[in-house]
Write an enzyme that holds these catalytic residues in place. Sequence first.
Site, PDB file in Angstrom:
ATOM      1  N   LYS A   1       0.816  -1.218   0.000  1.00  0.00           N
ATOM      2  CA  LYS A   1       0.000   0.000   0.000  1.00  0.00           C
ATOM      3  C   LYS A   1       0.849   1.267   0.000  1.00  0.00           C
ATOM      4  CE  LYS A   1      -4.393  -1.730   1.476  1.00  0.00           C
ATOM      5  NZ  LYS A   1      -5.551  -1.681   2.343  1.00  0.00           N
TER       6      LYS A   1
ATOM      7  N   LYS B   1      -5.220  -9.281  -6.532  1.00  0.00           N
ATOM      8  CA  LYS B   1      -6.398  -9.459  -5.671  1.00  0.00           C
ATOM      9  C   LYS B   1      -7.521  -8.500  -6.101  1.00  0.00           C
ATOM     10  CE  LYS B   1      -6.511  -7.614  -1.466  1.00  0.00           C
ATOM     11  NZ  LYS B   1      -7.487  -7.270  -0.447  1.00  0.00           N
TER      12      LYS B   1
ATOM     13  N   LYS C   1     -10.963  -2.946  -3.387  1.00  0.00           N
ATOM     14  CA  LYS C   1     -11.786  -1.728  -3.456  1.00  0.00           C
ATOM     15  C   LYS C   1     -11.034  -0.607  -4.151  1.00  0.00           C
ATOM     16  CE  LYS C   1     -13.632  -2.285   1.220  1.00  0.00           C
ATOM     17  NZ  LYS C   1     -12.437  -2.471   2.061  1.00  0.00           N
TER      18      LYS C   1
HETATM   19  N1  AQP Z   1     -10.116 -10.238  -2.893  1.00  0.00           N
HETATM   20  C1  AQP Z   1     -10.478 -10.731  -1.722  1.00  0.00           C
HETATM   21  N2  AQP Z   1     -10.781 -12.048  -1.598  1.00  0.00           N
HETATM   22  C2  AQP Z   1     -11.172 -12.561  -0.390  1.00  0.00           C
HETATM   23  N3  AQP Z   1     -11.291 -11.818   0.730  1.00  0.00           N
HETATM   24  C3  AQP Z   1     -10.997 -10.496   0.630  1.00  0.00           C
HETATM   25  N4  AQP Z   1     -11.025  -9.501   1.528  1.00  0.00           N
HETATM   26  C4  AQP Z   1     -10.650  -8.351   0.935  1.00  0.00           C
HETATM   27  N5  AQP Z   1     -10.376  -8.565  -0.354  1.00  0.00           N
HETATM   28  C5  AQP Z   1     -10.583  -9.897  -0.582  1.00  0.00           C
HETATM   29  C6  AQP Z   1     -11.410  -9.675   2.924  1.00  0.00           C
HETATM   30  O1  AQP Z   1     -12.467  -8.772   3.200  1.00  0.00           O
HETATM   31  C7  AQP Z   1     -12.360  -8.367   4.566  1.00  0.00           C
HETATM   32  C8  AQP Z   1     -12.453  -6.876   4.657  1.00  0.00           C
HETATM   33  O2  AQP Z   1     -11.332  -6.300   4.010  1.00  0.00           O
HETATM   34  P1  AQP Z   1     -11.033  -4.776   4.230  1.00  0.00           P
HETATM   35  O3  AQP Z   1     -12.025  -3.965   3.528  1.00  0.00           O
HETATM   36  O4  AQP Z   1     -10.960  -4.480   5.656  1.00  0.00           O
HETATM   37  O5  AQP Z   1      -9.592  -4.503   3.640  1.00  0.00           O
HETATM   38  P2  AQP Z   1      -8.712  -5.145   2.527  1.00  0.00           P
HETATM   39  O6  AQP Z   1      -8.390  -6.554   2.862  1.00  0.00           O
HETATM   40  O7  AQP Z   1      -7.541  -4.241   2.330  1.00  0.00           O
HETATM   41  O8  AQP Z   1      -9.704  -5.116   1.264  1.00  0.00           O
HETATM   42  P3  AQP Z   1      -9.557  -4.413  -0.094  1.00  0.00           P
HETATM   43  O9  AQP Z   1     -10.789  -4.611  -0.871  1.00  0.00           O
HETATM   44  O10 AQP Z   1      -8.302  -4.845  -0.783  1.00  0.00           O
HETATM   45  O11 AQP Z   1      -9.506  -2.900   0.273  1.00  0.00           O
HETATM   46  P4  AQP Z   1      -8.451  -1.804  -0.142  1.00  0.00           P
HETATM   47  O12 AQP Z   1      -8.452  -1.786  -1.634  1.00  0.00           O
HETATM   48  O13 AQP Z   1      -9.054  -0.553   0.470  1.00  0.00           O
HETATM   49  O14 AQP Z   1      -7.176  -2.202   0.447  1.00  0.00           O
HETATM   50  C9  AQP Z   1     -11.046  -8.921   5.106  1.00  0.00           C
HETATM   51  O15 AQP Z   1     -11.304 -10.086   5.872  1.00  0.00           O
HETATM   52  C10 AQP Z   1     -10.281  -9.275   3.859  1.00  0.00           C
HETATM   53  O16 AQP Z   1      -9.382 -10.342   4.068  1.00  0.00           O
END
Ligand code: AQP
Length: 344
Positions: A114, A206, A209
């Site tokens: 990040k 992955k 968001k």
């Molecule tokens: N691609 C994914 N596949 C499976 N699980 C996922 N999670 C996130 N992306 C995937 C799981 O969703 C939960 C909440 O995640 P989060 O929003 O707290 O943060 P993150 O893991 O950083 O998700 P993002 O979508 O990738 O957000 P950004 O882009 O903002 O960093 C967690 O249990 C995560 O494992």
Amino acid sequence: MAFKELVFSGVQPTGNLHLGNYLGAIKRFVELQDRYDCIYCVVDLHAITVWQDPAELPRAIREVTAAFIACGIDPRKHIVFNQSQVAEHAELAWIFNCVARLGWLNRMTQFKEKAGKDRENASVGLYAYPTLMASDILVYRATHVPVGEDQKQHLELSRDIAQKFNNDFAASIRAHGFGDTFFPLPEPLITGEATRVMSLRDGAKKMSKSDSSDQSRINLTDDADAIALKIRRAKTDPHPLPSEEKGLEGRPEADNLVGIYAALAGTSRASVLAQYGNAQFSTFKTALVDLAVSKLGPIGAEMKRLVADPLSIDAVLADGAGRAQKVAHETMKAVKDIVGFVRA
Ligand code: AQP
């Protein structure tokens, strides 16, 4: 010491909740409700580790809350709240900042990804994110944490922090009558067919968001047409589907779509391939569109209905925060005694 079984997990209100968040986390949260007491948190303190527009953040917090409820979490039986309403999360995080070692945090791959090349300009909060996550879990002395695969390393760090706190303060923990260990070592629950849902545009990335391409993810609020278009455009390879799981090796896009189908249908990759082995992607994608629309359509519609009534959502969060705070406050009183602070 035996700890009461308790589930904790959180989702960041950073916009664009997607299929990965649903299959990797929220759907699992729903399933665990029957077996455990659960605390599900909208982790807004985590969200601001990267810039969030103050005019947008309340909407994002309410949208994650709406997603929890629309997917089937019952906020009366369990606890649903947003993190910033319970100050004990940040309070315990500070103590954990003093327990965790710099070397441990330096190994965290999420920070490296990040912060990217602009590391000097990343917030201190982004770096310390994992100690706050440990505190989210341990302020309730939660024992089980359902997360996607990407959070595994942070969960391991939470266990290391709990272990070090228990060791460093062992004598004080005993002296205050808490037995041999104060914090449980929380167990990650990373199971199922979609623990790491990949981008629809690139099977090596992955689903996320923050991906600039909306075509890379299926948002929980996408309508049927958008879901259909994104699945039809999803990257694939030129070969038909294999009839056995082994045949998915080295085919990340095929593996991703089969995993998504399996998780949405509540079955395994093997049984999806038993049905669609040797099919062309055009046939399989048509079936996947039907399945995704039938599962996600009602969730998206219910989310829209719920966010239209922000006062009701805020009441859910306030009620959950009140109940969470009672538990967190008791933990912090004990932690302060164990650490040696003087308190009223
Ligand atoms: N691609 C994914 N596949 C499976 N699980 C996922 N999670 C996130 N992306 C995937 C799981 O969703 C939960 C909440 O995640 P989060 O929003 O707290 O943060 P993150 O893991 O950083 O998700 P993002 O979508 O990738 O957000 P950004 O882009 O903002 O960093 C967690 O249990 C995560 O494992």
